[in-house]
Design a protein around this motif. Structure first.
Motif, mmCIF file in Angstrom:
data_model
loop_
_atom_site.group_PDB
_atom_site.id
_atom_site.type_symbol
_atom_site.label_atom_id
_atom_site.label_comp_id
_atom_site.label_asym_id
_atom_site.label_seq_id
_atom_site.Cartn_x
_atom_site.Cartn_y
_atom_site.Cartn_z
ATOM 1 N N MET A 96 2.313 9.956 2.650
ATOM 2 C CA MET A 96 0.869 9.983 2.412
ATOM 3 C C MET A 96 0.149 9.061 3.394
ATOM 4 O O MET A 96 -0.737 8.299 3.019
ATOM 5 C CB MET A 96 0.549 9.645 0.961
ATOM 6 N N HIS A 97 0.589 9.098 4.633
ATOM 7 C CA HIS A 97 0.013 8.337 5.753
ATOM 8 C C HIS A 97 0.204 6.828 5.642
ATOM 9 O O HIS A 97 -0.430 6.072 6.357
ATOM 10 C CB HIS A 97 -1.472 8.680 5.952
ATOM 11 N N GLN A 98 1.087 6.391 4.761
ATOM 12 C CA GLN A 98 1.385 4.971 4.610
ATOM 13 C C GLN A 98 2.811 4.717 5.112
ATOM 14 O O GLN A 98 3.736 5.420 4.728
ATOM 15 C CB GLN A 98 1.245 4.530 3.146
ATOM 16 N N PRO A 99 3.012 3.674 5.943
ATOM 17 C CA PRO A 99 4.309 3.481 6.585
ATOM 18 C C PRO A 99 5.346 2.735 5.746
ATOM 19 O O PRO A 99 5.014 1.928 4.885
ATOM 20 C CB PRO A 99 3.938 2.629 7.806
ATOM 21 N N LEU A 100 6.595 3.034 6.020
ATOM 22 C CA LEU A 100 7.702 2.211 5.569
ATOM 23 C C LEU A 100 8.737 2.226 6.683
ATOM 24 O O LEU A 100 8.780 3.136 7.503
ATOM 25 C CB LEU A 100 8.304 2.683 4.240
ATOM 26 N N LEU A 101 9.540 1.191 6.732
ATOM 27 C CA LEU A 101 10.499 1.010 7.809
ATOM 28 C C LEU A 101 11.910 1.010 7.236
ATOM 29 O O LEU A 101 12.201 0.256 6.307
ATOM 30 C CB LEU A 101 10.216 -0.313 8.526
ATOM 31 N N GLN A 114 0.826 -1.211 0.000
ATOM 32 C CA GLN A 114 0.000 0.000 0.000
ATOM 33 C C GLN A 114 0.861 1.262 0.000
ATOM 34 O O GLN A 114 0.511 2.257 -0.620
ATOM 35 C CB GLN A 114 -0.953 0.002 1.209
ATOM 36 N N THR A 115 2.001 1.209 0.665
ATOM 37 C CA THR A 115 2.913 2.357 0.673
ATOM 38 C C THR A 115 3.492 2.566 -0.720
ATOM 39 O O THR A 115 3.583 3.701 -1.198
ATOM 40 C CB THR A 115 4.050 2.136 1.696
ATOM 41 N N ILE A 116 3.866 1.473 -1.375
ATOM 42 C CA ILE A 116 4.407 1.565 -2.740
ATOM 43 C C ILE A 116 3.356 2.171 -3.673
ATOM 44 O O ILE A 116 3.669 3.063 -4.477
ATOM 45 C CB ILE A 116 4.860 0.179 -3.233
ATOM 46 N N LYS A 117 2.108 1.728 -3.549
ATOM 47 C CA LYS A 117 1.031 2.288 -4.386
ATOM 48 C C LYS A 117 0.834 3.771 -4.115
ATOM 49 O O LYS A 117 0.678 4.568 -5.040
ATOM 50 C CB LYS A 117 -0.277 1.533 -4.132
ATOM 51 N N SER A 118 0.840 4.161 -2.836
ATOM 52 C CA SER A 118 0.647 5.570 -2.479
ATOM 53 C C SER A 118 1.760 6.451 -3.017
ATOM 54 O O SER A 118 1.543 7.614 -3.328
ATOM 55 C CB SER A 118 0.575 5.734 -0.961
#
Length: 187
Positions: free
Chosen positions: A169-174, A103-107
């Protein structure tokens, strides 16, 4: 199931960032751990364009348990995992491990899944709404590193690192970043 990391033999023991922790770290480690900007930019201010990215691992896999929890991912959800070494003239500076949920990649309009040898920091620090949500610190003994990582990083002593949860965009990554002696030597 594929290995969860090409760099690590096991999940590190991470410490929560808390008041006073910064003062218990060696000064050079604290300087890098609490750097608020791009580590790549900081390295390039010293080494110039000699700073390069070597891709060590780039595939979808199930993250470690604590990584899944930080990212809010179910147990069997695969995430894009990218492990790289930043180096200057083949001197290792930082070993990094990034976990990116789909979802982060898509955002991020797929910019994150097609980095190639571009440093992640060049991309994520260009997002105007980038948020830093959490910071943790670890000190990894040589036994926590894979034989390949020991060789790539010339690791023969404990290595300090940080892991940061960012949101685009409110989507996480670590992002896990481990500081090699070549980076710690930079003031």
């Amino acid at each position: 199931m594929p290995s969860q990391s090409l760099l690590l033999t096991r999940e590190p023991t991470w410490l929560q960032n808390r008041p006073g922790l910064r003062h218990s770290l060696p000064e050079s480690v604290a300087s890098w751990t609490y750097e608020s900007g791009s580590l790549t930019r900081r390295l390039r201010s010293y080494y110039g364009n000699e700073v390069k990215v070597k891709i060590l691992y780039h595939r979808r896999l199930t993250p470690f348990l604590s990584e899944r929890k930080l990212l809010g991912q179910p147990e069997h959800r695969y995430c894009l995992t990218r492990e790289v070494m930043l180096h200057a003239n083949d001197m290792p500076l930082i070993l990094a491990r990034t976990i990116m949920p789909e979802q982060t990649i898509k955002s991020a309009h797929r910019n994150l899944s097609h980095l190639g040898t571009r440093p992640l920091g060049e991309v994520i620090f260009s997002y105007p709404d980038l948020e830093r949500l959490e910071l943790q610190i670890a000190r990894l003994p040589p036994s926590d590193w894979s034989p390949a990582a020991l060789e790539w990083g010339a690791i023969n002593a404990p290595v300090w690192g940080r892991r940061t949860v960012y949101a685009i965009m409110h989507q996480p990554l670590l992002v896990n970043e481990f500081f090699m002696p070549g980076a710690l030597a930079i003031a």
